[in-house]
Design an enzyme around this catalytic site. Sequence first.
Site, PDB file in Angstrom:
ATOM      1  N   HIS A   1       0.786  -1.046  -0.041  1.00  0.00           N
ATOM      2  CA  HIS A   1      -0.048   0.017  -0.107  1.00  0.00           C
ATOM      3  C   HIS A   1       0.818   1.370   0.031  1.00  0.00           C
ATOM      4  O   HIS A   1       1.994   1.424   0.588  1.00  0.00           O
ATOM      5  CB  HIS A   1      -1.036  -0.026   1.299  1.00  0.00           C
ATOM      6  CG  HIS A   1      -0.372  -0.150   2.424  1.00  0.00           C
ATOM      7  ND1 HIS A   1       0.076  -1.344   3.003  1.00  0.00           N
ATOM      8  CD2 HIS A   1      -0.255   0.846   3.654  1.00  0.00           C
ATOM      9  CE1 HIS A   1       0.714  -1.173   4.317  1.00  0.00           C
ATOM     10  NE2 HIS A   1       0.358   0.077   4.492  1.00  0.00           N
TER      11      HIS A   1
ATOM     12  N   HIS B   1       1.061   5.196   0.893  1.00  0.00           N
ATOM     13  CA  HIS B   1       0.338   6.360   1.687  1.00  0.00           C
ATOM     14  C   HIS B   1       0.566   7.715   0.784  1.00  0.00           C
ATOM     15  O   HIS B   1       1.681   7.933   0.480  1.00  0.00           O
ATOM     16  CB  HIS B   1       1.319   6.363   3.159  1.00  0.00           C
ATOM     17  CG  HIS B   1       0.980   5.270   3.938  1.00  0.00           C
ATOM     18  ND1 HIS B   1       0.202   5.281   4.831  1.00  0.00           N
ATOM     19  CD2 HIS B   1       1.706   4.138   4.003  1.00  0.00           C
ATOM     20  CE1 HIS B   1       0.213   4.098   5.785  1.00  0.00           C
ATOM     21  NE2 HIS B   1       1.062   3.421   5.119  1.00  0.00           N
TER      22      HIS B   1
END
Length: 148
Positions: free
Chosen positions: A93, A95
């Site tokens: 993931h 950010h």
Amino acid sequence: MPTLFTRIIDGEIPGRFVWADDRAVVLLTIAPITDGHALVIPRAEVEQLTDAPDDLLAHLMSVAATIGRAQRSAWDAPRAALLVAGFEIPHLHLHVLPAWDESSLSFEHARHDVPAAALDAAAERLRDALRAAGHGAHVPTDASSPEV
């Protein structure tokens, strides 16, 4: 066993979705460093950045740039920052967050006490900015679902 992010994408755990396409979703984190802090997550369970195929990385970066532009617009931020760590969840993931200076780009500044209403408002603000920028086709009609 599915990762936490897969469980959120599958609807088992609630999420605040702001973007969805066939390869990635974007949702707001529950522990934002700054308001509007979002996570760009591939639908495929890829453990970390270095495990992802180049075409997926290119797609995630393109989505992250789109999200960053919307964040800059929505929060009048001079920059959009990108952080990749992934130690807390074994599912790649990115950010992406509105940023005003480098000193605030630390997970030490993550806020764990943001009221749900404030997170909801930030998600709607980002969805509005994405729609205004012409990306409405990727903004989920139901904020709790990764489907458009």
